[in-house]
Design a protein around this motif. Structure first.
Motif, PDB file in Angstrom:
ATOM      1  N   SER A 112      -5.712  12.932  -4.635  1.00 49.16           N
ATOM      2  CA  SER A 112      -5.969  11.313  -4.955  1.00 49.16           C
ATOM      3  C   SER A 112      -6.701  11.066  -6.402  1.00 49.16           C
ATOM      4  O   SER A 112      -6.303  10.191  -7.046  1.00 49.16           O
TER       5      SER A 112
ATOM      6  N   THR B 132      -9.516   4.007  -0.496  1.00 41.83           N
ATOM      7  CA  THR B 132      -9.326   3.929  -1.838  1.00 41.83           C
ATOM      8  C   THR B 132      -8.036   3.315  -2.159  1.00 41.83           C
ATOM      9  O   THR B 132      -8.138   2.516  -3.128  1.00 41.83           O
ATOM     10  N   GLN B 133      -6.971   3.443  -1.630  1.00 41.72           N
ATOM     11  CA  GLN B 133      -5.789   2.519  -1.761  1.00 41.72           C
ATOM     12  C   GLN B 133      -5.892   1.117  -1.640  1.00 41.72           C
ATOM     13  O   GLN B 133      -5.707   0.447  -2.570  1.00 41.72           O
TER      14      GLN B 133
ATOM     15  N   ILE C 254       0.765  -1.236   0.229  1.00 38.62           N
ATOM     16  CA  ILE C 254       0.020  -0.064   0.068  1.00 38.62           C
ATOM     17  C   ILE C 254       0.858   1.127  -0.012  1.00 38.62           C
ATOM     18  O   ILE C 254       1.632   1.330   0.913  1.00 38.62           O
TER      19      ILE C 254
ATOM     20  N   HIS D  37       1.155   3.945   0.937  1.00 37.17           N
ATOM     21  CA  HIS D  37       0.607   5.006   1.962  1.00 37.17           C
ATOM     22  C   HIS D  37       1.234   4.841   3.414  1.00 37.17           C
ATOM     23  O   HIS D  37       1.708   3.617   3.748  1.00 37.17           O
TER      24      HIS D  37
ATOM     25  N   ASN E  22      -0.205  12.294  -2.419  1.00 36.43           N
ATOM     26  CA  ASN E  22      -1.330  11.853  -1.666  1.00 36.43           C
ATOM     27  C   ASN E  22      -0.963  11.581  -0.116  1.00 36.43           C
ATOM     28  O   ASN E  22      -1.882  12.044   0.832  1.00 36.43           O
TER      29      ASN E  22
ATOM     30  N   CYS F  43      -3.768   2.361   6.024  1.00 38.28           N
ATOM     31  CA  CYS F  43      -4.681   1.598   5.235  1.00 38.28           C
ATOM     32  C   CYS F  43      -5.821   2.716   4.803  1.00 38.28           C
ATOM     33  O   CYS F  43      -6.850   2.638   5.610  1.00 38.28           O
ATOM     34  N   GLU F  44      -5.491   3.375   3.714  1.00 41.79           N
ATOM     35  CA  GLU F  44      -6.828   4.277   3.228  1.00 41.79           C
ATOM     36  C   GLU F  44      -7.771   3.497   2.365  1.00 41.79           C
ATOM     37  O   GLU F  44      -7.156   2.778   1.619  1.00 41.79           O
TER      38      GLU F  44
ATOM     39  N   GLN G 283      -8.263  -0.231  -4.625  1.00 41.55           N
ATOM     40  CA  GLN G 283      -7.339  -0.174  -5.944  1.00 41.55           C
ATOM     41  C   GLN G 283      -6.714  -1.321  -6.205  1.00 41.55           C
ATOM     42  O   GLN G 283      -6.156  -1.861  -7.420  1.00 41.55           O
TER      43      GLN G 283
ATOM     44  N   SER H 279       1.975   8.867  -5.121  1.00 44.95           N
ATOM     45  CA  SER H 279       1.618   8.293  -3.746  1.00 44.95           C
ATOM     46  C   SER H 279       2.321   9.431  -2.743  1.00 44.95           C
ATOM     47  O   SER H 279       1.663   9.540  -1.708  1.00 44.95           O
TER      48      SER H 279
ATOM     49  N   GLN I 139      -1.278  10.454  -9.483  1.00 42.06           N
ATOM     50  CA  GLN I 139      -0.974   9.005  -8.953  1.00 42.06           C
ATOM     51  C   GLN I 139       0.134   9.007  -8.142  1.00 42.06           C
ATOM     52  O   GLN I 139       0.698   8.115  -7.824  1.00 42.06           O
TER      53      GLN I 139
END
Length: 273
Positions: free
Chosen positions: A229, A149-150, A141, A143, A238, A146-147, A153, A235, A233
């Motif tokens: 976001s 939308t991520q 991930i 990020h 974001n 744990c978001e 996807q 990361s 793209q």
């Protein structure tokens, strides 16, 4: 930053509990907002700090789902509480003679219950929607937590229904409360303009200045997260936008209320001394 956020919001809660002058609807909702901010940052930052300390950026599937659930829960609760606080200021300024009748303890309790119920419904719905997805054995991930939308996807299965639910929930739970806040402040501004004396205008506006600052910060950073976001793209970009929303905003809220609110400033000074 996490310790500043935790300590600042905890001091707000303790000051409101211990000072009888602050036992009013506005400060009742502020104490709940501070509690939501503590839980909001605690849903992601301790795990991130642990990962940095252990040099091991790993989270289990169950831990990831739990993190998504609590992050959405307290973000939505922040959103609803800010809307309720805008309504409280609307009643106080536009209907001052009926304020104590309208904002009675029972009604305040119902508003708080409704905020918790809708927030919990949103987080459970999104959590259950993630559980229906299938994932590969190991995922990365891009990020620091744990978001939602991520995570969606990275699913191996079809995510159309998840995307639909996310967009509908964002529309209803994002645009709806924001519309309520804008409506409340439109009425508030029109009422303040009709006040003849400059002192009366200042006093009326000063009661909602802190809330307006927090609302601007909350929605400004949340819109920034959404746009970053959706349009990029990258990361890293974001993640920076998410840090502003999930860490910086809850950290600044206690400073805004303590520096711009005379009653809160006096209460904090009295109990700290």
């Amino acid at each position: 930053m996490y310790l500043v956020t935790f300590t600042g919001n905890l001091l707000i809660i303790l000051a409101i509990i211990m000072d009888s002058h602050l036992h009013t609807p506005m400060y009742f909702f502020l104490s709940n907002l501070s509690f939501a901010d503590i839980c909001f940052t605690s849903s992601t930052i301790p795990k991130m700090l642990l990962n940095f300390q252990m040099q091991k950026k790993v989270i289990t599937y169950q831990g990831c789902i739990t993190q998504v659930h609590f992050f959405i829960l307290f973000a939505a609760l922040d959103n609803f509480l800010l809307t309720v606080m805008a309504y409280d200021r609307f009643v106080a300024i536009c209907h001052p003679l009926h304020y104590t009748v309208i904002m009675n303890p029972k009604f305040c309790g119902l508003l708080l219950f409704g905020s918790w119920f809708l927030s919990l419904l949103d987080s459970l719905l999104n959590g259950l929607m993630i559980l229906r997805l299938s994932f590969c054995t190991e995922l990365r991930i891009p990020h620091f937590f744990c978001e939602l939308t991520q995570v969606v996807q990275l699913a191996c299965s079809d995510t159309f229904l998840n995307d639909l639910v996310m967009y509908v929930a964002t529309g209803l739970l994002g645009v709806g409360p924001l519309t309520g806040i804008l409506f409340s402040y439109t009425k508030i501004v029109s009422s303040i303009v009709r006040i003849s004396s400059a002192g009366g205008k200042y006093k009326a506006f000063s009661t909602c200045g802190s809330h307006l600052s927090v609302v601007s910060l909350f929605y400004g950073t949340s819109i920034g997260v959404y746009l970053s976001s959706a349009a990029s793209q990258n990361s890293k970009a974001n993640a920076i936008a998410s840090v502003m929303f999930s860490v910086v905003t809850p950290m600044l809220n206690p400073f805004i209320y303590s520096l711009r609110n005379k009653d809160m400033k006096q209460a904090l000074r009295k109990h700290i001394n």
